[in-house]
Design a protein around this motif. Structure first.
Motif, PDB file in Angstrom:
ATOM      1  N   PRO A  80      14.738  -4.377  -6.662  1.00 39.07           N
ATOM      2  CA  PRO A  80      13.358  -4.790  -6.384  1.00 39.07           C
ATOM      3  C   PRO A  80      12.409  -3.616  -6.578  1.00 39.07           C
ATOM      4  CG  PRO A  80      14.594  -4.522  -4.356  1.00 39.07           C
ATOM      5  CD  PRO A  80      15.574  -4.362  -5.478  1.00 39.07           C
ATOM      6  N   LYS A  81      11.180  -3.940  -6.937  1.00 34.84           N
ATOM      7  CA  LYS A  81      10.167  -2.914  -7.133  1.00 34.84           C
ATOM      8  C   LYS A  81       9.610  -2.490  -5.782  1.00 34.84           C
ATOM      9  CE  LYS A  81       8.942  -4.700 -11.628  1.00 34.84           C
ATOM     10  NZ  LYS A  81       7.920  -5.282 -12.467  1.00 34.84           N
ATOM     11  N   ARG A  82       9.281  -1.207  -5.665  1.00 34.07           N
ATOM     12  CA  ARG A  82       8.729  -0.701  -4.412  1.00 34.07           C
ATOM     13  C   ARG A  82       7.308  -1.224  -4.220  1.00 34.07           C
ATOM     14  NH1 ARG A  82       9.117   5.601  -4.507  1.00 34.07           N
ATOM     15  NH2 ARG A  82       8.672   5.234  -6.695  1.00 34.07           N
ATOM     16  N   ILE A  83       6.969  -1.529  -2.992  1.00 34.41           N
ATOM     17  CA  ILE A  83       5.617  -1.954  -2.640  1.00 34.41           C
ATOM     18  C   ILE A  83       5.121  -1.021  -1.537  1.00 34.41           C
ATOM     19  CG2 ILE A  83       4.212  -3.787  -1.654  1.00 34.41           C
ATOM     20  CD1 ILE A  83       6.145  -5.783  -2.910  1.00 34.41           C
ATOM     21  N   LEU A  84       3.950  -0.421  -1.746  1.00 35.23           N
ATOM     22  CA  LEU A  84       3.365   0.497  -0.785  1.00 35.23           C
ATOM     23  C   LEU A  84       1.992  -0.005  -0.357  1.00 35.23           C
ATOM     24  CD1 LEU A  84       4.151   3.881  -2.587  1.00 35.23           C
ATOM     25  CD2 LEU A  84       5.473   2.786  -0.780  1.00 35.23           C
ATOM     26  N   THR A  85       1.561   0.387   0.821  1.00 27.35           N
ATOM     27  CA  THR A  85       0.244   0.029   1.331  1.00 27.35           C
ATOM     28  C   THR A  85      -0.565   1.303   1.519  1.00 27.35           C
ATOM     29  OG1 THR A  85       1.206  -1.842   2.510  1.00 27.35           O
ATOM     30  CG2 THR A  85      -1.000  -1.163   3.163  1.00 27.35           C
ATOM     31  N   GLY A  86      -1.819   1.278   1.058  1.00 28.13           N
ATOM     32  CA  GLY A  86      -2.651   2.459   1.189  1.00 28.13           C
ATOM     33  C   GLY A  86      -4.123   2.125   1.115  1.00 28.13           C
ATOM     34  N   THR A  87      -4.942   3.170   1.078  1.00 22.34           N
ATOM     35  CA  THR A  87      -6.387   3.041   1.077  1.00 22.34           C
ATOM     36  C   THR A  87      -6.934   3.541  -0.260  1.00 22.34           C
ATOM     37  OG1 THR A  87      -6.383   3.499   3.437  1.00 22.34           O
ATOM     38  CG2 THR A  87      -8.496   3.644   2.312  1.00 22.34           C
ATOM     39  N   VAL A  88      -7.873   2.788  -0.836  1.00 25.74           N
ATOM     40  CA  VAL A  88      -8.499   3.200  -2.085  1.00 25.74           C
ATOM     41  C   VAL A  88      -9.411   4.390  -1.796  1.00 25.74           C
ATOM     42  CG1 VAL A  88     -10.048   2.507  -3.952  1.00 25.74           C
ATOM     43  CG2 VAL A  88      -8.393   0.880  -3.042  1.00 25.74           C
ATOM     44  N   THR A  89      -9.204   5.496  -2.536  1.00 21.42           N
ATOM     45  CA  THR A  89     -10.027   6.686  -2.346  1.00 21.42           C
ATOM     46  C   THR A  89     -10.990   6.911  -3.505  1.00 21.42           C
ATOM     47  OG1 THR A  89      -8.305   8.070  -3.304  1.00 21.42           O
ATOM     48  CG2 THR A  89      -8.335   7.847  -0.914  1.00 21.42           C
ATOM     49  N   SER A  90     -10.734   6.274  -4.656  1.00 23.36           N
ATOM     50  CA  SER A  90     -11.617   6.433  -5.803  1.00 23.36           C
ATOM     51  C   SER A  90     -11.481   5.226  -6.712  1.00 23.36           C
ATOM     52  CB  SER A  90     -11.260   7.706  -6.578  1.00 23.36           C
ATOM     53  OG  SER A  90     -11.992   7.778  -7.774  1.00 23.36           O
TER      54      SER A  90
END
Length: 76
Positions: free
Chosen positions: A2-12
């Protein structure tokens, strides 16, 4: 695999169809037993230029789209 899924915040979001996403991970230091926060920036493909700075997004691994982009935005 399976492909990795990450959660984060848009900085640009200055580049066309690309957002920079900062993903933070927390872990316990092996010697100090203290919780440490580390962040890493990923460049992700955003087809419709839909996301702005500060948005929480999920990104998924994909085939290389350019020299630096190896991720694509799934959703907010």
């Amino acid at each position: 695999m399976p492909k990795r899924i990450l959660t984060g915040t848009v900085t640009s979001n200055q580049n066309a169809q690309t957002v920079t996403v900062s993903v933070e991970r927390r872990f316990t230091h092996p010697v100090l037993k203290k919780t440490i926060r580390k962040s890493k920036k990923y460049r992700a493909h955003d087809e419709q230029n839909a996301f702005n700075v500060g948005d929480q997004v999920r990104i998924q691994e994909c085939a290389p789209k350019s020299k630096t982009k190896r991720w694509e935005v799934l959703s907010a």
